[in-house]
Design an enzyme around this catalytic site. Structure first.
Site, PDB file in Angstrom:
ATOM      1  N   GLU A  95       0.829  -1.205   0.000  1.00 37.92           N
ATOM      2  CA  GLU A  95       0.000   0.000   0.000  1.00 37.92           C
ATOM      3  C   GLU A  95       0.865   1.258   0.000  1.00 37.92           C
ATOM      4  O   GLU A  95       1.961   1.275   0.566  1.00 37.92           O
ATOM      5  CB  GLU A  95      -0.937  -0.006   1.215  1.00 37.92           C
ATOM      6  CG  GLU A  95      -1.998  -1.086   1.112  1.00 37.92           C
ATOM      7  CD  GLU A  95      -2.938  -1.167   2.304  1.00 37.92           C
ATOM      8  OE1 GLU A  95      -4.022  -1.741   2.136  1.00 37.92           O
ATOM      9  OE2 GLU A  95      -2.588  -0.680   3.403  1.00 37.92           O
ATOM     10  N   CYS A 108       3.497   8.687   0.785  1.00 35.53           N
ATOM     11  CA  CYS A 108       3.974   7.737   1.788  1.00 35.53           C
ATOM     12  C   CYS A 108       4.120   6.392   1.075  1.00 35.53           C
ATOM     13  O   CYS A 108       3.126   5.819   0.622  1.00 35.53           O
ATOM     14  CB  CYS A 108       2.991   7.640   2.948  1.00 35.53           C
ATOM     15  SG  CYS A 108       3.444   6.398   4.190  1.00 35.53           S
ATOM     16  N   CYS A 115       6.685  -6.770   6.801  1.00 35.43           N
ATOM     17  CA  CYS A 115       7.701  -6.032   7.565  1.00 35.43           C
ATOM     18  C   CYS A 115       8.638  -6.998   8.272  1.00 35.43           C
ATOM     19  O   CYS A 115       8.240  -8.090   8.677  1.00 35.43           O
ATOM     20  CB  CYS A 115       7.034  -5.116   8.589  1.00 35.43           C
ATOM     21  SG  CYS A 115       8.221  -4.006   9.416  1.00 35.43           S
ATOM     22  N   CYS A 119       6.763  -4.436  15.762  1.00 35.16           N
ATOM     23  CA  CYS A 119       6.144  -3.434  16.628  1.00 35.16           C
ATOM     24  C   CYS A 119       4.692  -3.834  16.928  1.00 35.16           C
ATOM     25  O   CYS A 119       3.908  -4.091  16.016  1.00 35.16           O
ATOM     26  CB  CYS A 119       6.176  -2.063  15.968  1.00 35.16           C
ATOM     27  SG  CYS A 119       7.847  -1.531  15.530  1.00 35.16           S
ATOM     28  N   CYS A 122       1.569  -1.702  15.405  1.00 38.39           N
ATOM     29  CA  CYS A 122       1.520  -1.432  13.972  1.00 38.39           C
ATOM     30  C   CYS A 122       0.880  -2.598  13.234  1.00 38.39           C
ATOM     31  O   CYS A 122       1.290  -3.757  13.391  1.00 38.39           O
ATOM     32  CB  CYS A 122       2.939  -1.184  13.444  1.00 38.39           C
ATOM     33  SG  CYS A 122       2.996  -0.869  11.667  1.00 38.39           S
ATOM     34  N   CYS A 340      -1.054   6.517   9.834  1.00 35.57           N
ATOM     35  CA  CYS A 340       0.203   5.940  10.290  1.00 35.57           C
ATOM     36  C   CYS A 340      -0.036   4.690  11.141  1.00 35.57           C
ATOM     37  O   CYS A 340      -0.811   4.704  12.094  1.00 35.57           O
ATOM     38  CB  CYS A 340       0.949   6.991  11.104  1.00 35.57           C
ATOM     39  SG  CYS A 340       2.610   6.516  11.565  1.00 35.57           S
TER      40      CYS A 340
END
Length: 347
Positions: A95, A108, A115, A119, A122, A340
């Site tokens: 995305e 962005c 990933c 975290c 997230c 975010c």
């Protein structure tokens, strides 16, 4: 899904393209022409390269492929933010987000499918890292958002943040190559001062950035300056401690003389105490920096709740009293899960 034995032409440098044409009995300058079509004009079809002969286009088609991205779906937020589901040549999806404000448009972009890090707050971290993005796949995200900005906002893209899916410094070589293309006169010719790479904090790679004398800006997703708290919410901190992170940032500043931005969310019952504020103030004394206090965007994690306004205000007043620049950043695109920490290929 495309499967082919042909080489992706955008993996070639300009010199390699020139050599290809010479070895096939053509002039070297033809490589310059093709390179301009591929990067400066973001052309995805050999047939559209109109100043090149039909025979030459056929030869390119026979030897190469252009593995461009496709914006599969596009969601528009009430505030004008656009989230793109970007389909890659092998069927994977990442995305990217266009974030418009009154006088700028920011892209962005993602750097990995999934990933590498873990975290807890997230959504992207819940997706296993499947592969790194190639430089051209990152570049294409920027081109697509520039087109969207011109169409919807009547202005070109002004800024780029590597804050989408993935940890950019775990895809170091390809991220730097993408920025090289974006800032090149042969590419988009954007200033590196308008580009920010955001990392969760990989000390070895931050030092590498400093040694490579990069010209773009660096942001660190910090969220706590206390090891016990940071490891709880960002478990990889057990391996990359705050002391190691601080040392790498001191090295960064010594080499580049560029300040760092710390991104910081304040959560209720996690990092909203006086001790948390004092630790952040102390961390900020190491090098010139600024702090972005970011609004938390829920991802169905009950443990994480945005701290109240009083706790956030305490951070602001204390940091400012110690000479640290602070900005409060309100999230955009929340209604389409484009804010975010929310990127997780949800529709």
């Amino acid at each position: 899904m495309k499967t082919t034995d042909k080489k992706d032409i955008r993996a070639l440098s300009k010199d390699q393209l020139r050599e290809f044409f010479v070895s096939n009995g053509d002039k070297a300058f033809r490589g310059n022409q093709v390179y301009e079509w591929l990067w400066n004009k973001a052309c995805y079809d050999f047939e559209d390269m109109t100043n090149i002969s039909k025979d030459t286009r056929a030869m390119l088609e026979a030897n190469f492929v252009i593995n461009n991205i496709k914006v599969d779906t596009q969601q528009r937020s009430q505030d004008g933010t656009i989230k793109n589901a970007v389909k890659l040549h092998d069927g994977f999806v990442v995305e990217s987000v266009m974030i418009p404000t009154e006088n700028r448009t920011t892209a962005c972009v993602s750097s990995q499918v999934g990933c590498s890090l873990d975290c807890k707050f997230c959504a992207t971290a819940k997706l296993k890292r499947l592969r790194n993005l190639n430089p051209d796949e990152i570049y294409d995200q920027v081109v697509a958002i520039d087109e969207q900005s011109r169409y919807y906002n009547n202005r070109p893209l002004s800024n780029i943040v590597y804050m989408g899916m993935g940890e950019p410094l775990m895809n170091y070589k390809n991220v730097l190559k993408s920025i090289e293309k974006i800032t090149s006169e042969d590419g988009l010719n954007m200033s590196p001062k308008r580009i920010t790479v955001s990392t969760s904090g990989v000390p070895k790679m931050i030092k590498m950035l400093a040694d490579d004398q990069v010209k773009f800006n660096l942001a660190v997703s910090l969220h706590s300056a206390r090891d016990e708290v940071r490891t709880q919410i960002m478990p990889f901190n057990a391996k990359f401690s705050l002391d190691a992170l601080k040392e790498s940032l001191e090295y960064w500043y010594a080499k580049t003389k560029k300040q760092v931005t710390y991104e910081y969310i304040v959560w209720k019952g996690i990092n909203d105490t006086e001790a948390d504020i004092e630790a952040l103030v102390e961390f900020c004394q190491a090098i010139p920096c600024k702090v972005n206090l970011i609004e938390y965007n829920p991802i169905d994690e009950d443990n994480f709740i945005q701290a109240n306004d009083k706790a956030v205000a305490k951070y602001v007043t204390t940091l400012e009293a110690h000479g640290v620049t602070v900005t409060l950043r309100h999230s955009r695109g929340k209604d389409i899960d484009a804010a975010c920490g929310q990127l997780a290929n949800k529709k």
